[in-house]
Design an enzyme around this catalytic site. Structure first.
Site, PDB file in Angstrom:
ATOM      1  N   ARG A  88      10.183  -4.816 -19.601  1.00 29.95           N
ATOM      2  CA  ARG A  88       9.545  -6.113 -19.389  1.00 29.95           C
ATOM      3  C   ARG A  88       8.219  -5.944 -18.632  1.00 29.95           C
ATOM      4  O   ARG A  88       7.248  -6.630 -18.899  1.00 29.95           O
ATOM      5  CB  ARG A  88      10.504  -6.996 -18.585  1.00 29.95           C
ATOM      6  CG  ARG A  88      10.144  -8.474 -18.585  1.00 29.95           C
ATOM      7  CD  ARG A  88      11.260  -9.235 -17.902  1.00 29.95           C
ATOM      8  NE  ARG A  88      11.048 -10.668 -18.009  1.00 29.95           N
ATOM      9  CZ  ARG A  88      11.194 -11.498 -17.005  1.00 29.95           C
ATOM     10  NH1 ARG A  88      11.519 -11.047 -15.815  1.00 29.95           N
ATOM     11  NH2 ARG A  88      11.024 -12.788 -17.164  1.00 29.95           N
ATOM     12  N   ASP A 148      14.325 -24.107 -25.668  1.00 28.28           N
ATOM     13  CA  ASP A 148      15.735 -23.792 -25.388  1.00 28.28           C
ATOM     14  C   ASP A 148      16.540 -25.076 -25.209  1.00 28.28           C
ATOM     15  O   ASP A 148      17.666 -25.190 -25.692  1.00 28.28           O
ATOM     16  CB  ASP A 148      15.841 -22.945 -24.116  1.00 28.28           C
ATOM     17  CG  ASP A 148      14.969 -21.714 -24.166  1.00 28.28           C
ATOM     18  OD1 ASP A 148      15.349 -20.749 -24.839  1.00 28.28           O
ATOM     19  OD2 ASP A 148      13.903 -21.723 -23.530  1.00 28.28           O
ATOM     20  N   ARG A 151      17.185 -26.680 -28.518  1.00 28.31           N
ATOM     21  CA  ARG A 151      18.281 -25.997 -29.210  1.00 28.31           C
ATOM     22  C   ARG A 151      19.634 -26.414 -28.639  1.00 28.31           C
ATOM     23  O   ARG A 151      20.606 -26.607 -29.377  1.00 28.31           O
ATOM     24  CB  ARG A 151      18.100 -24.477 -29.082  1.00 28.31           C
ATOM     25  CG  ARG A 151      16.937 -23.916 -29.879  1.00 28.31           C
ATOM     26  CD  ARG A 151      16.616 -22.491 -29.493  1.00 28.31           C
ATOM     27  NE  ARG A 151      15.589 -21.906 -30.356  1.00 28.31           N
ATOM     28  CZ  ARG A 151      14.845 -20.870 -30.033  1.00 28.31           C
ATOM     29  NH1 ARG A 151      14.987 -20.294 -28.845  1.00 28.31           N
ATOM     30  NH2 ARG A 151      13.940 -20.402 -30.876  1.00 28.31           N
ATOM     31  N   HIS A 175      12.612 -18.941 -19.062  1.00 30.82           N
ATOM     32  CA  HIS A 175      12.738 -18.753 -20.508  1.00 30.82           C
ATOM     33  C   HIS A 175      12.967 -17.258 -20.717  1.00 30.82           C
ATOM     34  O   HIS A 175      12.051 -16.485 -20.999  1.00 30.82           O
ATOM     35  CB  HIS A 175      11.460 -19.200 -21.219  1.00 30.82           C
ATOM     36  CG  HIS A 175      11.480 -18.947 -22.705  1.00 30.82           C
ATOM     37  ND1 HIS A 175      12.403 -19.529 -23.551  1.00 30.82           N
ATOM     38  CD2 HIS A 175      10.695 -18.171 -23.489  1.00 30.82           C
ATOM     39  CE1 HIS A 175      12.179 -19.118 -24.780  1.00 30.82           C
ATOM     40  NE2 HIS A 175      11.148 -18.286 -24.774  1.00 30.82           N
TER      41      HIS A 175
END
Length: 303
Positions: A88, A148, A151, A175
């Site tokens: 990351r 998100d 969803r 997120h």
């Protein structure tokens, strides 16, 4: 609303083009600038998108980075994707360089401009974009957990048999890997979500996991996600330009945590008008704090 409002889309790949298409089809009255380091791609997207202009008051054309800096809303989709085996931190390092190049290329940025980050990891990059741009914190925000949460509401609407707008339930924190759902504060029609008979026996952890993994399912099948985020960006642009003051779960600065974090906020003409202090239970509060700590740790390594 004055017809001379301008939205600049920085990055004309699939995500940028989907954002632009959604803005046009939502009929957000503005001039839409397509900006990319690859001028030919920007021209191609603008030409293709112009074919849908007859359905909308939105006008689209190719723009320069200098013009983008004078836009009312600057949507930054430009960024590198995470490769297999890449950490990351390595991804953030690459995207920091891209962000720095994009923002400095737009200088001087209009003092009243709103910058919306879409590139990932969005919460961390939004923090970095605010530092580079020097704009007030309320004028720099990210798409956060808006998609998100959408969803999640889709899943819940299927379980409950009610429309998605009637469901007030948010994915929050980040997120990314430290995302969580604020189940304890969720309501449907003014009734606590978890009091509904249809929710009895539902595995909340499994449901939350499925929602957080949906992007990976899409990527596994077609290589990328872009329609959903395009719709979210169009909605946020509409909210800002028309000062709708909608409540959206976005990546915004929160004084309590001294950090950008994904949480519901009032969005309007000034960008982030105010974060909403959602009531969390003890376990959810700890998850929020873990998300903030994780992001601060990454930023400390970046520094």
């Amino acid at each position: 609303m004055p017809a001379n409002k301008t939205i600049a889309i920085i990055g004309c790949g699939a995500v940028g083009a989907s954002c632009a298409s959604s803005i046009i089809l939502r009929n957000v009255s503005c001039e839409l600038l397509m900006v990319d380091i690859n001028q030919k791609v920007a021209e191609g997207q603008a030409l293709d998108l112009s074919d849908s202009q007859f359905l909308s008051s939105t006008k689209v054309r190719v723009g320069t980075y200098q013009e983008a800096g004078q836009a009312d809303i600057i949507v930054i989709t430009a960024g590198a994707g995470q490769r297999p085996g890449e950490t990351r931190l390595q991804l953030i390092a690459k995207n920091f360089n891209i962000l720095n190049s994009v923002i400095t290329s737009m200088a001087p940025i209009k003092p009243t401009a709103k910058i919306m980050l879409v590139a990932n990891p969005v919460d961390v990059l939004t923090h970095i974009a605010q530092k580079i741009s020097g704009l007030p914190k309320n004028q720099v925000f990210g798409s956060g957990t808006f998609l998100d949460s959408g969803r999640l509401r889709l899943k819940l609407s299927e379980i409950l048999g009610v429309s998605e707008p009637a469901i007030h339930c948010y994915a929050m924190g980040e997120h990314g890997d430290h995302q969580f759902v604020g189940w304890s504060s969720a309501t449907v029609g003014g009734v606590p979500l978890l009091d509904y008979p249809e929710m009895q026996g539902v595995d909340l952890d499994k449901l939350q996991y499925e929602v957080s993994r949906k992007a990976y399912e899409i990527i596994d099948r077609k290589g990328a996600t872009y329609y959903g985020i395009g719709a979210c960006v169009a909605s946020l642009c509409d909210t800002v330009l028309n000062d709708r003051r909608d409540i959206r779960p976005i990546s915004c600065y929160n004084e309590q945590y001294d950090s950008y974090v994904s949480m519901p906020a009032i969005v309007g003409a000034n960008g982030v008008e105010a974060p909403i202090k959602i009531q969390l239970n003890e376990a959810e509060q700890k998850k929020m704090e873990r998300a903030v700590d994780a992001m601060k740790a990454v930023l400390a390594e970046c520094n």
